[in-house]
Every structure is written in structure tokens, then in C-alpha cells.
Scaffold this active site. Structure first.
Site, PDB file in Angstrom:
ATOM      1  N   GLU A  70      15.120 -35.937  -2.602  1.00  0.00           N
ATOM      2  CA  GLU A  70      14.307 -35.752  -3.806  1.00  0.00           C
ATOM      3  C   GLU A  70      15.038 -34.838  -4.795  1.00  0.00           C
ATOM      4  O   GLU A  70      15.599 -33.830  -4.394  1.00  0.00           O
ATOM      5  CB  GLU A  70      12.960 -35.140  -3.402  1.00  0.00           C
ATOM      6  CG  GLU A  70      12.009 -34.933  -4.545  1.00  0.00           C
ATOM      7  CD  GLU A  70      11.879 -36.192  -5.411  1.00  0.00           C
ATOM      8  OE1 GLU A  70      11.525 -37.244  -4.878  1.00  0.00           O
ATOM      9  OE2 GLU A  70      12.153 -36.105  -6.629  1.00  0.00           O
TER      10      GLU A  70
ATOM     11  N   CYS B 212      15.500 -23.630  -3.655  1.00  0.00           N
ATOM     12  CA  CYS B 212      16.483 -24.661  -3.312  1.00  0.00           C
ATOM     13  C   CYS B 212      17.947 -24.294  -3.519  1.00  0.00           C
ATOM     14  O   CYS B 212      18.724 -24.374  -2.581  1.00  0.00           O
ATOM     15  CB  CYS B 212      16.122 -25.933  -4.045  1.00  0.00           C
ATOM     16  SG  CYS B 212      14.555 -26.559  -3.395  1.00  0.00           S
TER      17      CYS B 212
HETATM   18  N1  LIG Z   1      10.444 -27.566  -4.028  1.00  0.00           N
HETATM   19  C1  LIG Z   1      11.268 -28.370  -4.668  1.00  0.00           C
HETATM   20  O1  LIG Z   1      11.357 -28.326  -5.910  1.00  0.00           O
HETATM   21  C2  LIG Z   1      12.116 -29.338  -3.939  1.00  0.00           C
HETATM   22  C3  LIG Z   1      12.227 -29.300  -2.554  1.00  0.00           C
HETATM   23  N2  LIG Z   1      13.042 -30.193  -1.897  1.00  0.00           N
HETATM   24  C4  LIG Z   1      13.123 -30.174  -0.441  1.00  0.00           C
HETATM   25  O2  LIG Z   1      11.928 -30.772   0.086  1.00  0.00           O
HETATM   26  C5  LIG Z   1      11.534 -30.149   1.296  1.00  0.00           C
HETATM   27  C6  LIG Z   1      10.123 -29.621   1.174  1.00  0.00           C
HETATM   28  O3  LIG Z   1      10.109 -28.601   0.198  1.00  0.00           O
HETATM   29  P1  LIG Z   1       8.756 -28.022  -0.413  1.00  0.00           P
HETATM   30  O4  LIG Z   1       7.836 -29.157  -0.702  1.00  0.00           O
HETATM   31  O5  LIG Z   1       9.147 -27.109  -1.502  1.00  0.00           O
HETATM   32  O6  LIG Z   1       8.205 -27.202   0.847  1.00  0.00           O
HETATM   33  P2  LIG Z   1       6.815 -26.453   1.037  1.00  0.00           P
HETATM   34  O7  LIG Z   1       7.071 -25.294   1.892  1.00  0.00           O
HETATM   35  O8  LIG Z   1       6.147 -26.293  -0.294  1.00  0.00           O
HETATM   36  O9  LIG Z   1       5.936 -27.518   1.856  1.00  0.00           O
HETATM   37  C7  LIG Z   1       6.203 -27.944   3.164  1.00  0.00           C
HETATM   38  C8  LIG Z   1       4.872 -28.309   3.833  1.00  0.00           C
HETATM   39  O10 LIG Z   1       5.108 -28.905   5.103  1.00  0.00           O
HETATM   40  C9  LIG Z   1       4.089 -28.502   5.998  1.00  0.00           C
HETATM   41  N3  LIG Z   1       4.509 -28.766   7.376  1.00  0.00           N
HETATM   42  C10 LIG Z   1       5.421 -28.077   8.126  1.00  0.00           C
HETATM   43  N4  LIG Z   1       5.553 -28.680   9.323  1.00  0.00           N
HETATM   44  C11 LIG Z   1       4.721 -29.755   9.346  1.00  0.00           C
HETATM   45  C12 LIG Z   1       4.447 -30.777  10.292  1.00  0.00           C
HETATM   46  N5  LIG Z   1       5.058 -30.834  11.487  1.00  0.00           N
HETATM   47  N6  LIG Z   1       3.517 -31.708   9.977  1.00  0.00           N
HETATM   48  C13 LIG Z   1       2.907 -31.679   8.784  1.00  0.00           C
HETATM   49  N7  LIG Z   1       3.145 -30.759   7.832  1.00  0.00           N
HETATM   50  C14 LIG Z   1       4.053 -29.805   8.105  1.00  0.00           C
HETATM   51  C15 LIG Z   1       3.874 -27.044   5.632  1.00  0.00           C
HETATM   52  O11 LIG Z   1       2.632 -26.560   6.108  1.00  0.00           O
HETATM   53  C16 LIG Z   1       3.972 -27.100   4.098  1.00  0.00           C
HETATM   54  O12 LIG Z   1       2.701 -27.311   3.517  1.00  0.00           O
HETATM   55  C17 LIG Z   1      12.604 -29.076   1.555  1.00  0.00           C
HETATM   56  O13 LIG Z   1      13.582 -29.623   2.379  1.00  0.00           O
HETATM   57  C18 LIG Z   1      13.176 -28.807   0.172  1.00  0.00           C
HETATM   58  O14 LIG Z   1      14.489 -28.340   0.224  1.00  0.00           O
HETATM   59  C19 LIG Z   1      13.726 -31.166  -2.563  1.00  0.00           C
HETATM   60  C20 LIG Z   1      13.639 -31.271  -3.931  1.00  0.00           C
HETATM   61  C21 LIG Z   1      12.820 -30.384  -4.725  1.00  0.00           C
HETATM   62  O1  LIG Z   2      16.458 -29.355  -4.563  1.00  0.00           O
HETATM   63  C1  LIG Z   2      15.580 -28.849  -5.234  1.00  0.00           C
HETATM   64  O2  LIG Z   2      14.618 -28.325  -4.753  1.00  0.00           O
HETATM   65  C2  LIG Z   2      15.642 -28.873  -6.731  1.00  0.00           C
HETATM   66  O3  LIG Z   2      16.418 -27.716  -7.156  1.00  0.00           O
HETATM   67  C3  LIG Z   2      16.525 -27.574  -8.564  1.00  0.00           C
HETATM   68  O4  LIG Z   2      15.241 -27.445  -9.166  1.00  0.00           O
HETATM   69  P1  LIG Z   2      14.439 -26.048  -9.231  1.00  0.00           P
HETATM   70  O5  LIG Z   2      14.949 -25.114  -8.186  1.00  0.00           O
HETATM   71  O6  LIG Z   2      13.007 -26.414  -9.225  1.00  0.00           O
HETATM   72  O7  LIG Z   2      14.721 -25.416 -10.646  1.00  0.00           O
HETATM   73  P2  LIG Z   2      15.876 -25.481 -11.741  1.00  0.00           P
HETATM   74  O8  LIG Z   2      15.274 -25.872 -13.026  1.00  0.00           O
HETATM   75  O9  LIG Z   2      17.026 -26.261 -11.282  1.00  0.00           O
HETATM   76  O10 LIG Z   2      16.274 -23.954 -11.854  1.00  0.00           O
HETATM   77  C4  LIG Z   2      16.814 -23.240 -10.748  1.00  0.00           C
HETATM   78  C5  LIG Z   2      17.259 -21.859 -11.185  1.00  0.00           C
HETATM   79  O11 LIG Z   2      18.419 -21.957 -12.004  1.00  0.00           O
HETATM   80  C6  LIG Z   2      18.259 -21.169 -13.182  1.00  0.00           C
HETATM   81  N1  LIG Z   2      19.034 -21.818 -14.274  1.00  0.00           N
HETATM   82  C7  LIG Z   2      18.890 -23.142 -14.539  1.00  0.00           C
HETATM   83  C8  LIG Z   2      19.631 -23.743 -15.530  1.00  0.00           C
HETATM   84  C9  LIG Z   2      20.577 -22.990 -16.262  1.00  0.00           C
HETATM   85  O12 LIG Z   2      21.297 -23.479 -17.166  1.00  0.00           O
HETATM   86  N2  LIG Z   2      20.702 -21.676 -15.975  1.00  0.00           N
HETATM   87  C10 LIG Z   2      19.952 -21.065 -14.986  1.00  0.00           C
HETATM   88  O13 LIG Z   2      20.117 -19.843 -14.749  1.00  0.00           O
HETATM   89  C11 LIG Z   2      16.760 -21.172 -13.438  1.00  0.00           C
HETATM   90  O14 LIG Z   2      16.388 -20.062 -14.219  1.00  0.00           O
HETATM   91  C12 LIG Z   2      16.221 -21.093 -12.012  1.00  0.00           C
HETATM   92  O15 LIG Z   2      16.192 -19.747 -11.572  1.00  0.00           O
HETATM   93  C13 LIG Z   2      17.181 -28.828  -9.139  1.00  0.00           C
HETATM   94  O16 LIG Z   2      17.254 -28.718 -10.555  1.00  0.00           O
HETATM   95  C14 LIG Z   2      16.402 -30.087  -8.761  1.00  0.00           C
HETATM   96  O17 LIG Z   2      17.076 -31.242  -9.219  1.00  0.00           O
HETATM   97  C15 LIG Z   2      16.295 -30.141  -7.233  1.00  0.00           C
HETATM   98  O18 LIG Z   2      15.522 -31.250  -6.817  1.00  0.00           O
END
Ligand SMILES: NC(=O)C1=CN([C@@H]2O[C@H](COP(=O)(O)OP(=O)(O)OC[C@H]3O[C@@H](n4cnc5c(N)ncnc54)[C@H](O)[C@@H]3O)[C@@H](O)[C@H]2O)C=CC1
Ligand SMILES: O=C(O)[C@H]1O[C@H](OP(=O)(O)OP(=O)(O)OC[C@H]2O[C@@H](n3ccc(=O)[nH]c3=O)[C@H](O)[C@@H]2O)[C@H](O)[C@@H](O)[C@@H]1O
Length: 457
Positions: free
Chosen positions: A154, A270
């Protein structure tokens, strides 16, 4: 299509809600009863623009349900998305315990063909471990059921998650070439068809390359930021303006304008963890990723940059000084404070004897929780944090204002009021929101990041 989403965090809830919005029948599972209760009572546990409306609309239409019932969740979806957390382990590698527990749960209850999709960010090779966990559970039950493990990382950003999911730049899908893999590919194709009818934005690849693509993307973005931050620090010394430099280089299409903003460091759940995890993966193969080591080191130093500028400006005498802080979240439009630069700055100020008044449009409650953890060793310092009711009120009697998060609400303040409320008109701007020339005209002492132009009143 019948879809199960395991994990209702940022990624799981957005994925579930958006897939329901497109007409799928979605079952969201979480182990956290509190989250499920909030969702079942019409709320949402995170702040994410537009998400609440989509969840409410689809719940009312019966297209999305929330539960902790594992057996029912496995029975529901032909496609099972694993979207649980992959936090850093003690050594920085991705902790896969939640991913593997989710896989085992699927293996415990599945009876027919399932496509198991790794949506979580997981190291290269994880799909094989997920497949092994599924097999082990099936063997224990002496059951034969077919499955295929797919990697579909994602790329959404917090704060723009719904928009990113609904209008993706690209969809990366890694499938294997077995018969089950082909079956999985056609289901994934059908599922993502509404996002790009001709699949012009879908990149099909092998599973390991898809897993790697996710880390490569985050590592590249983190690298751009650290690179610009390092140049910004030099710009401060040589008398150049990093904002002019950013425009100057960004206009080269080979470089591009995005993600070149210098500031007080990157945070969030992340970039910090994914950069570390990629380094650990390399170490497992006896390789050192030197660029990424530097990216991390530069970022750790950059989170201290506001604190260092403040220390220098006040001759390292912060005892009895009082500072206003605008912005606590790691970036705008989220309440997330994981690895936020505000925590490093506030730690530095309080531990040096200063007091602070903080304001953030949505992270005030989260801040109270987070600061209790940050100051577990010195709880008396919590008394030195005042939670202001609005940005202007935070400024009252402060020796200076420090801006950590670039919320829109901070971009055009009434500078007369700012000057009237501060003890002296001094701004430390960790996100380069203002123009030094304008600050100069307003007789405000302005310390940006890499702006070099400094005016003292
Ligand atoms: N937060 C973001 O912007 C992004 C996150 N990711 C990736 O996606 C993954 C998830 O991240 P978030 O959604 O931020 O995590 P989060 O911590 O917000 O949510 C994870 C959820 O999974 C639940 N969970 C844990 N074990 C479980 C199980 N066995 N069965 C059912 N539910 C369970 C937890 O209770 C929690 O609600 C991570 O690997 C992260 O690196 C990827 C792209 C964007
Ligand atoms: O793997 C993930 O979870 C996600 O991580 C980032 O998303 P996110 O962490 O939500 O936020 P960003 O907008 O990327 O910002 C991350 C950090 O970088 C900083 N940043 C961003 C851009 C920039 O030019 N300079 C800078 O300092 C922001 O202030 C923030 O602290 C990536 O942008 C997403 O594509 C990815 O899916």
C-alpha cells in the site's frame, strides 16, 4: 466480491471502506475489541479526512461489517487482506508476529480456495513465510485447501489516505506463476478493475519484487528528504535559500518537485521503520546500505535542528524561558504523533528547564498520551506543558514561537496579534511556512530551515 480485511488500522480501515464503497461485501476483523466497538457504534478510531462518511454510508448499506470473530472472518472473504502492523523489532527489523498470527488464523479455519494478500509492509520473503504458516495450520487439521499468497503493498499517505486509495498512482501486485497464482491474479484484476479499467496503472510482477518495491519507494522518499535537509543546513552557512534551490532543481523533470521540502525531519510510522527494516534485510545478506544509514543519521540530527537553533539563540540559557509550539502531529491532517519531530523538540526544551504551551488542531489528546510515555522518567516535567485552546492563545508571554507541523491554519496568521502576544517577535519555523523577506518587513526575527536570511529586531 467478498473481501475480508484483517487489521482495522489506517491501512485496513481505509482499504475496507474504499472497497465497500465500490460495491464489495467487506468484513473487517480486528483483535482490538475497543476499535470494533467504536466502529460498530458509528465512530471511527482514527482521524482521516473523508473516512467517517464512507464508513457510515457503507455500514448503512450493509456493505461493511466489523467484528472480532476470526472464524466468521475467514469464512467470509474469497480474498483475505492482511493489513496488521509490522512495527520495528528491537534490532530494527520488521516484527512479523502479527502478520504470521493472522496467517495462522486463516489456516485454522479455511476450507476452500483463498487468496491471501499481504497488504502490510513486509520484508522480501515474507510471502513464503505466510504460505508456510498457512500450510502448517492446514497440516495440523489434516485439511487440504488451496491458496495463493499475493503481495499488494500500500502506498497511501496518512491525511490523504482515502484520496490516495481511490486514485492511486500505481497498484503493485506480485503473484506467482502457479495455477493458484493465476487464479489469484484474475481475482485481483477483477477487484482493482474499478480503479483503472485498462489496468494502465497496475504493475504486475513476481512476489519478491512487489515486496521490495514498497521498501524501495519509502527509502527513496526518505532519501530525498534527508538529502534536502543536509543541503538546507549547508545553505544556512553559505547564505543561500533552500527554497529557491528547491524550485531551481525541481524544475528538472529528472528530479521533479515532490518531496524536496527541507524541514525539521521526517516522522510517522513508516519512513523511520521502513528505512531501518531495509537496512536490516541487507545485513542479513551481509550487505551494508551506506546511503540509508546516512539517511537515518541525517534525520535523527534534523529532528534536533529546532532545539539547537533555539539553544543557540538563547545562549543555552533556557531555564525559565517559555515557548509556544504550533503543531504536534508528524504531519498535517493526522493526529498521529509516531516519531514526530515535536517530541524531540519538546523533550529538549523541557529537559533544559523551559516551559511550553502547545497547540495542534487534532492531536491534543494523543499528545497527552504520548508525553506521559516520553517523560516517564521525569513526570514532573509534564506540569511544564500547557495545552492551549487555539494557536493565538498559545503565544501568550512566550519568548518565541516554534512551528513543527505545517497545518493550513498556521499559514496566514494575523502577524500583528502574533507580535502583540509574544514577549518578543521571534519565530523558529521548522516547515518554512513564511518568507524571510516578509518577516523582515514585519520586523519579526525569523529562523527558517536553510533560509539563511535572518533578521534580528
Ligand atoms: N499507516 C500508513 O500510512 C501506512 C501503513 N502501511 C503499512 O500497513 C501496515 C499496517 O499499518 P497501519 O494500518 O498503520 O497499522 P495500525 O497499527 O494502525 O493497525 C493495525 C491493526 O491490526 C490489528 N491487528 C493486529 N494483529 C491482528 C490480528 N492477528 N488479527 C486482526 N487484527 C490484528 C491491530 O489491533 C490494529 O488495529 C504496516 O505494515 C504499515 O507499515 C503501508 C502504507 C501506509
Ligand atoms: O508506507 C507508508 O506508510 C507511507 O509512508 C509515507 O506516507 P506518510 O508517512 O503518511 O507521510 P508523508 O506525507 O510521506 O510524510 C512523512 C514525513 O516526511 C516529512 N516530509 C515529507 C515531504 C517532504 O518534502 N519533506 C518532509 O520533511 C513529513 O513532514 C512527514 O514527517 C509515504 O508518503 C506513503 O507513500 C507510504 O504509503
Amino acid at each position: 466480491m467478498k473481501i475480508t480485511i484483517i487489521g482495522t488500522g489506517y491501512v485496513g480501515l481505509v482499504t475496507g471502506a474504499c472497497l465497500a464503497e465500490l460495491g464489495n461485501d467487506v468484513f473487517c476483523l480486528d483483535v482490538d475489541q475497543r476499535k470494533i466497538d467504536i466502529l460498530n457504534s458509528g465512530g471511527i478510531p482514527i482521524h482521516e479526512p473523508g473516512l467517517e462518511e464512507i464508513v457510515a454510508r457503507n455500514r448503512a448499506a450493509g456493505r461493511i461489517q466489523f467484528s472480532t470473530d476470526v472464524a466468521a472472518s475467514v469464512a467470509h472473504g474469497d480474498v483475505q487482506f492482511i493489513a496488521v502492523g509490522t512495527p520495528p523489532d528491537e534490532d530494527g527489523s520488521a516484527d512479523l508476529q502479527y502478520v504470521l498470527a493472522a496467517a495462522r488464523n486463516i489456516g485454522k479455519y479455511m476450507n476452500g480456495f483463498k487468496v491471501v494478500v499481504d497488504k502490510s509492509t513486509v520484508p522480501v520473503g515474507t510471502a513464503d513465510r505466510v504460505a508456510a504458516a498457512l500450510k502448517e495450520e492446514l497440516n495440523q487439521r489434516a485439511t487440504q485447501a488451496e491458496f495463493s499468497v499475493v503481495s499488494n503493498p500500500e502506498f497511501l499517505k496518512e491525511g490523504a489516505a482515502v484520496e490516495d486509495f481511490m486514485r492511486p498512482d500505481r497498484i503493485v501486485i506480485g503473484c506467482d506463476s502457479s495455477a493458484q497464482g493465476e487464479k489469484a491474479r484474475s481475482l485481483m484484476k477483477k477487484l482493482y478493475a474499478p480503479f483503472n479499467r485498462n489496468h494502465e496503472r497496475t504493475y504486475w510482477m513476481d512476489v519478491r519484487s512487489a515486496e521490495f518495491t514498497k521498501y524501495a519507494a519509502n527509502a527513496m522518499l526518505a532519501t530525498r528528504i534527508s538529502f534536502m535537509n543536509e543541503l538546507a543546513n549547508l545553505a544556512d552557512h553559505v547564505g543561500a535559500d533552500i527554497e529557491a534551490v528547491r524550485h531551481g532543481i525541481g524544475s528538472d523533470p529528472r528530479i521533479g518537485h515532490s518531496f524536496l521540502y527541507a524541514g525539521c525531519g521526517y516522522g510517522g510510522s513508516c519512513f523511520p521503520k521502513d528505512v531501518q527494516a531495509l537496512e536490516r534485510t541487507a545485513q542479513e545478506y551481509g550487505l551494508n546500505l551506506l546511503i540509508l544509514q546516512a539517511v537515518e543519521a541525517v534525520n535523527a540530527r534534523q529532528k534536533q535542528v529546532l532545539g539547537s537553533k533555539i539553544q543557540a539563540r538563547f545562549d543555552n540559557q533556557l531555564v525559565g524561558k517559555h515557548f509556544a509550539i504550533w503543531g504536534l502531529a508528524f504531519k498535517p491532517n493526522t493526529d498521529d504523533m509516531r516519531a514526530a519531530s515535536s517530541r524531540v523538540l519538546i523533550g529538549e526544551l523541557l529537559r533544559s528547564g523551559a516551559t511550553v504551551a502547545v497547540y495542534d488542531p487534532v492531536s491534543m489528546e494523543e499528545a497527552k498520551r504520548v508525553f506521559e510515555l516520553d517523560f516517564y522518567d521525569a513526570p514532573e516535567l509534564l506540569e511544564n506543558i500547557r495545552y492551549a485552546s487555539n494557536p493565538m492563545e498559545a503565544l501568550n508571554d512566550a519568548d518565541a514561537l516554534a512551528i513543527v507541523t505545517e497545518w493550513k491554519a498556521f499559514r496566514s496568521p494575523d502577524f500583528d496579534q502574533v507580535k502583540a502576544r509574544l514577549k518578543q517577535p521571534v519565530i523558529f519555523d521548522g516547515r518554512n511556512l513564511f518568507e524571510p523577506a516578509v518577516m523582515n518587513e514585519l520586523q519579526i526575527e525569523y529562523h527558517g530551515i536553510g533560509r539563511s536570511v535572518l533578521t534580528r529586531v
